[in-house]
Design a protein around this motif. Structure first.
Motif, short mmCIF file in Angstrom:
data_model
loop_
_atom_site.label_atom_id
_atom_site.label_comp_id
_atom_site.label_asym_id
_atom_site.label_seq_id
_atom_site.Cartn_x
_atom_site.Cartn_y
_atom_site.Cartn_z
N VAL A 167 7.33 -19.97 -8.69
CA VAL A 167 6.24 -19.23 -9.32
C VAL A 167 6.61 -17.75 -9.33
O VAL A 167 7.13 -17.23 -8.34
CB VAL A 167 4.93 -19.42 -8.51
N VAL A 168 6.32 -17.08 -10.44
CA VAL A 168 6.51 -15.63 -10.52
C VAL A 168 5.13 -15.00 -10.57
O VAL A 168 4.30 -15.37 -11.41
CB VAL A 168 7.33 -15.22 -11.77
N ARG A 169 4.89 -14.07 -9.65
CA ARG A 169 3.62 -13.33 -9.63
C ARG A 169 3.94 -11.85 -9.76
O ARG A 169 4.69 -11.31 -8.96
CB ARG A 169 2.86 -13.57 -8.33
N ASN A 170 3.41 -11.23 -10.80
CA ASN A 170 3.65 -9.80 -10.97
C ASN A 170 2.37 -9.05 -11.33
O ASN A 170 2.38 -8.10 -12.08
CB ASN A 170 4.75 -9.55 -12.02
N PHE A 171 1.28 -9.49 -10.75
CA PHE A 171 -0.02 -8.89 -11.06
C PHE A 171 -0.62 -8.16 -9.88
O PHE A 171 -1.78 -7.77 -9.93
CB PHE A 171 -0.98 -9.96 -11.57
N SER A 172 0.13 -7.98 -8.81
CA SER A 172 -0.47 -7.32 -7.65
C SER A 172 0.18 -5.98 -7.37
O SER A 172 1.24 -5.65 -7.91
CB SER A 172 -0.41 -8.23 -6.42
N LYS A 173 -0.47 -5.23 -6.52
CA LYS A 173 -0.02 -3.88 -6.18
C LYS A 173 -0.06 -3.71 -4.67
O LYS A 173 -0.77 -4.41 -3.96
CB LYS A 173 -0.94 -2.84 -6.80
N ILE A 174 0.71 -2.74 -4.20
CA ILE A 174 0.66 -2.32 -2.81
C ILE A 174 0.16 -0.89 -2.81
O ILE A 174 0.74 -0.02 -3.47
CB ILE A 174 2.06 -2.37 -2.14
N GLN A 175 -0.93 -0.66 -2.12
CA GLN A 175 -1.43 0.71 -1.96
C GLN A 175 -0.90 1.22 -0.62
O GLN A 175 -0.99 0.54 0.40
CB GLN A 175 -2.95 0.73 -1.98
N VAL A 176 -0.34 2.42 -0.66
CA VAL A 176 0.25 3.03 0.53
C VAL A 176 -0.69 4.11 1.04
O VAL A 176 -1.01 5.05 0.32
CB VAL A 176 1.63 3.65 0.20
N PHE A 177 -1.16 3.95 2.27
CA PHE A 177 -2.03 4.94 2.88
C PHE A 177 -1.24 5.69 3.94
O PHE A 177 -1.02 5.19 5.05
CB PHE A 177 -3.28 4.27 3.49
N GLN A 178 -0.75 6.86 3.55
CA GLN A 178 0.11 7.63 4.45
C GLN A 178 -0.64 8.14 5.67
O GLN A 178 -0.05 8.25 6.75
CB GLN A 178 0.77 8.78 3.69
N GLU A 179 -1.95 8.43 5.53
CA GLU A 179 -2.69 9.00 6.65
C GLU A 179 -2.79 8.05 7.85
O GLU A 179 -2.86 8.50 8.99
CB GLU A 179 -4.09 9.46 6.23
N ASN A 180 -2.78 6.73 7.63
CA ASN A 180 -2.79 5.81 8.76
C ASN A 180 -1.64 4.81 8.71
O ASN A 180 -1.66 3.78 9.38
CB ASN A 180 -4.14 5.09 8.89
N SER A 181 -0.64 5.12 7.89
CA SER A 181 0.60 4.32 7.80
C SER A 181 0.34 2.84 7.58
O SER A 181 0.87 1.99 8.28
CB SER A 181 1.47 4.54 9.04
N THR A 182 -0.49 2.52 6.60
CA THR A 182 -0.75 1.12 6.28
C THR A 182 -0.39 0.82 4.83
O THR A 182 -0.38 1.70 3.97
CB THR A 182 -2.24 0.75 6.50
N LEU A 183 -0.10 -0.45 4.60
CA LEU A 183 0.17 -0.98 3.27
C LEU A 183 -0.93 -2.00 2.98
O LEU A 183 -1.19 -2.88 3.79
CB LEU A 183 1.53 -1.69 3.24
#
Length: 194
Positions: free
Chosen positions: A90-106
């Motif tokens: 399966v190929v999934r290309n509809f999602s994103k990763i949000q990067v929160f630098q202030e608390n180092s989370t993805l």
């Protein structure tokens, strides 16, 4: 006297079974160079979870490659995933990763909203150890720039899992034996994995 003898005879056994010391899972601190280092191709190697939805997916996934590309702003990554679940690629290309630098989370966001939140625990620039934190159950995954990792890196990851209380039977590993074909230009490890 008998109690002292029992204590002395039992002490070596008690010391031998003492649990290993576990270093805390310390996330890397994000800075301006963190996000560019994440860009490109990654291969899922192994993972463990006690969270039922993640556990079901871990059991079904036999191969996964994914790539991060720049998103619409500097704290967003597009993600394309190529996954073999059971017998289907399966190929999934509809999602994103949000990067929160202030608390180092993805934060992984798909069509259904937030899929997971993780902190990056990285011991090597070519490894991606993610500690998923938005659930009450321990959940750790290992990915790498190549479909195989050194024995030392795998043992380091398994040591983290043991510290979280996972057994060897609770660790699910992917395999290149079950690889899906990758798009041209994205596979920097082996041109014909599939």
């Amino acid at each position: 006297m008998l109690a002292t003898l029992i204590l002395l005879l039992g002490l070596p056994l008690a010391l031998a079974t003492e649990p290993q010391s576990c270093a805390p899972l310390v996330p890397i601190t994000f800075n301006s160079s963190t996000v560019p280092q994440l860009l490109g191709q990654w291969f899922y190697i192994a993972g463990a979870s006690r969270y039922p939805p993640h556990l079901a997916e871990l059991r079904a996934v036999t191969f996964e490659a994914f790539s991060f590309s720049p998103g619409s702003h500097e704290d967003e990554l597009n993600i394309t995933e190529i996954i073999r679940m059971n017998e289907t690629c399966v190929v999934r290309n509809f999602s994103k990763i949000q990067v929160f630098q202030e608390n180092s989370t993805l934060v992984h966001v798909d069509d259904n909203g937030v899929a997971s939140t993780a902190r990056l625990i990285q011991s090597d620039k070519d490894l991606l150890i993610l500690n998923h934190i938005n659930i009450d159950s321990p959940n750790l995954s290992l990915s790498a720039r190549t479909p195989n990792v050194s024995k030392e890196h795998l043992e380091e990851f398994k040591a983290h899992l043991r510290c979280l209380g996972f057994t060897e039977q609770e660790v699910f590993q992917a395999s290149t034996e079950h690889a899906c074909p990758l798009p041209r230009g994205e596979d920097n490890a082996d041109p014909q994995l599939g």
